[in-house]
Design an enzyme around this catalytic site. Structure first.
Site, PDB file in Angstrom:
ATOM      1  N   LYS A  80       0.839  -1.212   0.000  1.00 49.15           N
ATOM      2  CA  LYS A  80       0.000   0.000   0.000  1.00 49.15           C
ATOM      3  C   LYS A  80       0.863   1.247   0.000  1.00 49.15           C
ATOM      4  O   LYS A  80       2.004   1.243   0.478  1.00 49.15           O
ATOM      5  CB  LYS A  80      -0.958   0.025   1.185  1.00 49.15           C
ATOM      6  CG  LYS A  80      -0.304   0.227   2.563  1.00 49.15           C
ATOM      7  CD  LYS A  80      -0.249   1.684   3.022  1.00 49.15           C
ATOM      8  CE  LYS A  80       0.536   1.829   4.310  1.00 49.15           C
ATOM      9  NZ  LYS A  80       1.635   2.761   4.271  1.00 49.15           N
ATOM     10  N   ASP A  90      -2.754  -0.470   9.726  1.00 51.41           N
ATOM     11  CA  ASP A  90      -3.085  -0.501   8.290  1.00 51.41           C
ATOM     12  C   ASP A  90      -3.436  -1.909   7.779  1.00 51.41           C
ATOM     13  O   ASP A  90      -3.565  -2.110   6.569  1.00 51.41           O
ATOM     14  CB  ASP A  90      -2.004   0.177   7.435  1.00 51.41           C
ATOM     15  CG  ASP A  90      -0.605  -0.273   7.813  1.00 51.41           C
ATOM     16  OD1 ASP A  90      -0.494  -1.363   8.397  1.00 51.41           O
ATOM     17  OD2 ASP A  90       0.348   0.470   7.512  1.00 51.41           O
TER      18      ASP A  90
HETATM   19  O1  C5P Z   1      -0.439   0.063  14.259  1.00 53.53           O
HETATM   20  P1  C5P Z   1       0.968  -0.301  13.944  1.00 53.53           P
HETATM   21  O2  C5P Z   1       1.437  -1.490  14.730  1.00 53.53           O
HETATM   22  O3  C5P Z   1       1.262  -0.415  12.502  1.00 53.53           O
HETATM   23  O4  C5P Z   1       1.831   0.930  14.464  1.00 53.53           O
HETATM   24  C1  C5P Z   1       3.224   0.851  14.637  1.00 53.53           C
HETATM   25  C2  C5P Z   1       3.701   2.104  15.369  1.00 53.53           C
HETATM   26  O5  C5P Z   1       3.558   3.251  14.529  1.00 53.53           O
HETATM   27  C3  C5P Z   1       2.918   2.451  16.621  1.00 53.53           C
HETATM   28  O6  C5P Z   1       3.419   1.760  17.748  1.00 53.53           O
HETATM   29  C4  C5P Z   1       3.143   3.943  16.730  1.00 53.53           C
HETATM   30  O7  C5P Z   1       4.426   4.216  17.251  1.00 53.53           O
HETATM   31  C5  C5P Z   1       3.144   4.384  15.274  1.00 53.53           C
HETATM   32  N1  C5P Z   1       1.812   4.818  14.817  1.00 53.53           N
HETATM   33  C6  C5P Z   1       1.311   6.017  15.276  1.00 53.53           C
HETATM   34  N2  C5P Z   1       0.080   6.422  14.863  1.00 53.53           N
HETATM   35  C7  C5P Z   1      -0.655   5.688  14.001  1.00 53.53           C
HETATM   36  C8  C5P Z   1      -0.159   4.464  13.509  1.00 53.53           C
HETATM   37  C9  C5P Z   1       1.098   4.055  13.938  1.00 53.53           C
HETATM   38  O8  C5P Z   1       1.959   6.719  16.052  1.00 53.53           O
HETATM   39  N3  C5P Z   1      -1.852   6.110  13.616  1.00 53.53           N
END
Ligand code: C5P
Length: 313
Positions: free
Chosen positions: A11, A140
């Site tokens: 993506k 995502d």
């Molecule tokens: O949700 P995911 O595991 O992909 O997110 C990885 C990291 O990216 C989170 O721990 C956070 O530090 C950051 N993140 C964020 N805000 C989001 C998505 C991700 O700060 N909306």
């Protein structure tokens, strides 16, 4: 079915609007698009969970974990827990999506694993439940299930499909050195963080997608993480100017980077930009198109001409 393969796409974010930090995550208003770079995830029933990774096209997969921390195992455990099952699977990832590149390769694998295991064990999990499980695994991953082009809100996990009349062409410039998503968000905060999210910016992207003209999309592509990624990786500025010099209609950071994207007017132009980038020493760029489908079953190849003839008789 004893073995099931599901394909999931990379993506990109046509707009990545980042709002304030709340409970460890940033509020997002984003427009996702699935593009034609794929991982295939194959699952087979087994006494214990295992992960094998097979790189496609010389990709460097040394950083991909093969233990229980891999998202595909976490996805499998979440799915079995949801159904109260005690089962496990051997999972093979054929990886065509660059690792730690801001292309959501790990999320694609998790989405593919959910769909593949659901089919392997004939669980009939509803779409709603699959999306909820995906959201628990990562922001995502619901989009990786859905594919196409979609708006993402919340922390990115609330997805709704949008009208996309275009057939867009991208030159994807992966980077040999990955970037950590949490590190980029932390740098974003260190640099001053976000104000309120401007919904109009996504509205402009959605209008351009409805029209399907690159001339309208190019000026509205936007990624709020660009300054943070460039602050951690100043070398990306050079790639950005090389992409412009190579004829990109717009240059965009993919997700939290470091992959960079060039928008091209059509496929032939994308190929020309790719050729020009080779002159700058970027040999491993790829041309991709979007939107493409979300996680979907891949039918096994027919076993050969003889079997195929029998099957077709
Ligand atoms: O949700 P995911 O595991 O992909 O997110 C990885 C990291 O990216 C989170 O721990 C956070 O530090 C950051 N993140 C964020 N805000 C989001 C998505 C991700 O700060 N909306």
């Amino acid at each position: 079915m004893s073995v099931v393969t599901v394909r999931a796409a990379a993506k990109i974010n046509l707009r990545l609007g980042v709002g304030p930090l709340r409970d460890g995550f940033h509020a997002l208003d984003t427009v996702y698009q699935a593009i034609s770079l794929y991982d295939d995830v194959t699952v087979a029933d087994a006494p214990d969970w295992s992960v094998a990774v097979r790189p496609l096209g010389g990709l460097d997969c040394t950083e991909v974990p093969t233990g229980p921390e891999n998202l595909v195992v976490r996805a499998g455990r979440l799915l079995t827990g949801h159904h109260g099952l005690d089962r496990a699977a051997a999972i093979t990832i054929d990886k065509g999506i660059p690792v730690a590149g801001g292309l959501a390769g790990g999320s694609a694998d998790a989405a593919a694993a959910l769909v593949a295991l659901d089919r392997l064990w004939d669980l009939g999990t509803s779409d709603e439940d699959l999306l909820a499980l995906a959201a628990r695994l990562g922001s995502d991953i619901p989009f990786s299930l859905l594919g196409g082009t979609a708006r993402g809100t919340g922390r990115g996990e609330l997805v709704s499909p949008v009208v996309d009349a275009g057939s867009w062409w991208w030159v994807v410039v992966p980077n040999p050195q990955g970037l950590s998503t949490p590190a980029v968000y932390a740098e974003f905060d260190r640099l001053g963080g976000a104000g309120a999210l401007a919904a109009e910016a996504s509205a402009a992207v959605l209008a351009a997608l409805r029209g399907g003209r690159w001339q309208d999309l190019a000026p509205v592509l936007e990624n709020d993480l660009t300054s943070a990624a460039l602050s951690l990786r100043p070398d990306l500025a050079l790639i950005r100017s090389e992409l412009s010099a190579a004829g990109a209609r717009a240059v965009l950071l993919s997700g939290s980077g470091p992959t960079m994207l060039a928008l091209a007017a059509d496929r032939a132009e994308a190929d020309r930009i790719r050729g020009a980038l080779a002159d700058f020493g970027h040999e491993d760029t790829v041309v991709a198109t979007g939107p493409v489908a979300g996680a979907h079953l891949v039918e096994p190849e027919p076993d050969g001409p003889e079997d195929g003839a029998v099957a077709g008789a």
